[in-house]
Design a protein around this motif. Structure first.
Motif, PDB file in Angstrom:
ATOM      1  N   LEU A 107      10.768   1.552   6.779  1.00 59.61           N
ATOM      2  CA  LEU A 107      10.302   1.037   5.485  1.00 59.61           C
ATOM      3  C   LEU A 107       9.782   2.128   4.560  1.00 59.61           C
ATOM      4  O   LEU A 107       9.108   1.847   3.567  1.00 59.61           O
ATOM      5  N   GLU A 108      10.095   3.382   4.902  1.00 63.89           N
ATOM      6  CA  GLU A 108       9.642   4.527   4.112  1.00 63.89           C
ATOM      7  C   GLU A 108       8.148   4.454   3.811  1.00 63.89           C
ATOM      8  O   GLU A 108       7.712   4.667   2.675  1.00 63.89           O
ATOM      9  N   ALA A 109       7.378   4.167   4.843  1.00 63.53           N
ATOM     10  CA  ALA A 109       5.929   4.050   4.688  1.00 63.53           C
ATOM     11  C   ALA A 109       5.224   5.404   4.758  1.00 63.53           C
ATOM     12  O   ALA A 109       4.032   5.489   4.480  1.00 63.53           O
ATOM     13  N   ILE A 110       5.951   6.446   5.114  1.00 67.80           N
ATOM     14  CA  ILE A 110       5.358   7.778   5.269  1.00 67.80           C
ATOM     15  C   ILE A 110       5.761   8.642   4.080  1.00 67.80           C
ATOM     16  O   ILE A 110       6.940   8.737   3.743  1.00 67.80           O
ATOM     17  N   ALA A 111       4.780   9.271   3.457  1.00 67.93           N
ATOM     18  CA  ALA A 111       5.040  10.218   2.382  1.00 67.93           C
ATOM     19  C   ALA A 111       4.526  11.585   2.815  1.00 67.93           C
ATOM     20  O   ALA A 111       3.401  11.710   3.305  1.00 67.93           O
ATOM     21  N   VAL A 112       5.363  12.600   2.646  1.00 69.01           N
ATOM     22  CA  VAL A 112       4.984  13.980   2.915  1.00 69.01           C
ATOM     23  C   VAL A 112       5.009  14.700   1.577  1.00 69.01           C
ATOM     24  O   VAL A 112       6.027  14.716   0.888  1.00 69.01           O
ATOM     25  N   VAL A 113       3.867  15.272   1.204  1.00 72.57           N
ATOM     26  CA  VAL A 113       3.702  15.883  -0.112  1.00 72.57           C
ATOM     27  C   VAL A 113       3.309  17.344   0.063  1.00 72.57           C
ATOM     28  O   VAL A 113       2.459  17.662   0.907  1.00 72.57           O
ATOM     29  N   ASP A 114       3.919  18.220  -0.726  1.00 71.91           N
ATOM     30  CA  ASP A 114       3.561  19.635  -0.692  1.00 71.91           C
ATOM     31  C   ASP A 114       2.106  19.783  -1.135  1.00 71.91           C
ATOM     32  O   ASP A 114       1.717  19.272  -2.190  1.00 71.91           O
ATOM     33  N   VAL A 149       0.308   7.499   5.177  1.00 62.65           N
ATOM     34  CA  VAL A 149       1.002   6.294   5.638  1.00 62.65           C
ATOM     35  C   VAL A 149       0.555   5.147   4.745  1.00 62.65           C
ATOM     36  O   VAL A 149      -0.641   4.873   4.633  1.00 62.65           O
ATOM     37  N   ASP A 150       1.502   4.495   4.109  1.00 63.42           N
ATOM     38  CA  ASP A 150       1.226   3.351   3.249  1.00 63.42           C
ATOM     39  C   ASP A 150       1.039   2.127   4.148  1.00 63.42           C
ATOM     40  O   ASP A 150       2.003   1.590   4.691  1.00 63.42           O
ATOM     41  N   ARG A 151      -0.196   1.701   4.325  1.00 63.10           N
ATOM     42  CA  ARG A 151      -0.505   0.598   5.238  1.00 63.10           C
ATOM     43  C   ARG A 151       0.117  -0.713   4.793  1.00 63.10           C
ATOM     44  O   ARG A 151       0.371  -1.593   5.607  1.00 63.10           O
ATOM     45  N   SER A 152       0.402  -0.845   3.499  1.00 61.00           N
ATOM     46  CA  SER A 152       1.020  -2.087   3.037  1.00 61.00           C
ATOM     47  C   SER A 152       2.504  -2.158   3.414  1.00 61.00           C
ATOM     48  O   SER A 152       3.093  -3.233   3.382  1.00 61.00           O
ATOM     49  N   ARG A 153       3.080  -1.022   3.786  1.00 64.82           N
ATOM     50  CA  ARG A 153       4.502  -0.990   4.162  1.00 64.82           C
ATOM     51  C   ARG A 153       4.708  -0.819   5.667  1.00 64.82           C
ATOM     52  O   ARG A 153       5.760  -1.174   6.178  1.00 64.82           O
ATOM     53  N   CYS A 154       3.750  -0.242   6.365  1.00 67.50           N
ATOM     54  CA  CYS A 154       3.908   0.063   7.792  1.00 67.50           C
ATOM     55  C   CYS A 154       4.021  -1.219   8.608  1.00 67.50           C
ATOM     56  O   CYS A 154       3.220  -2.141   8.467  1.00 67.50           O
TER      57      CYS A 154
END
Length: 77
Positions: free
Chosen positions: A58-65, A9-14
């Motif tokens: 705000l697309e604050a969540i990134a899911v990465v393989d 979670v990108d705290r600068s965007r959440c």
């Protein structure tokens, strides 16, 4: 090989919309400051996590393989 995802979670965007918490309870929780955080950074693949990442305003969540490092969500569409 067991697949896993890394969730960040990108705290600068959440903005603390709580969509992720209601979509994937147990995966996301709210911090004292109202922002989202992941309970565990590495998780088993789960459609609820993808949905939470896609619904985040705000697309604050990134899911990465966890193996390839490729972005799983959110995807441009």
């Amino acid at each position: 090989m067991v697949r896993s995802w890394r969730v960040e979670v990108d705290r600068s965007r959440c903005v603390g919309s709580t969509i992720c918490v209601s979509t994937a309870p147990g995966v996301f929780t709210l911090r004292e400051d109202g922002q989202s955080r992941v309970v565990r950074a590495e998780v088993a693949p789960d459609a609820r996590i993808l949905r939470a990442a896609e619904l985040c305003p705000l697309e604050a969540i990134a899911v990465v393989d966890g193996v390839s490092g490729d972005l799983v969500a959110p995807v441009d569409g």
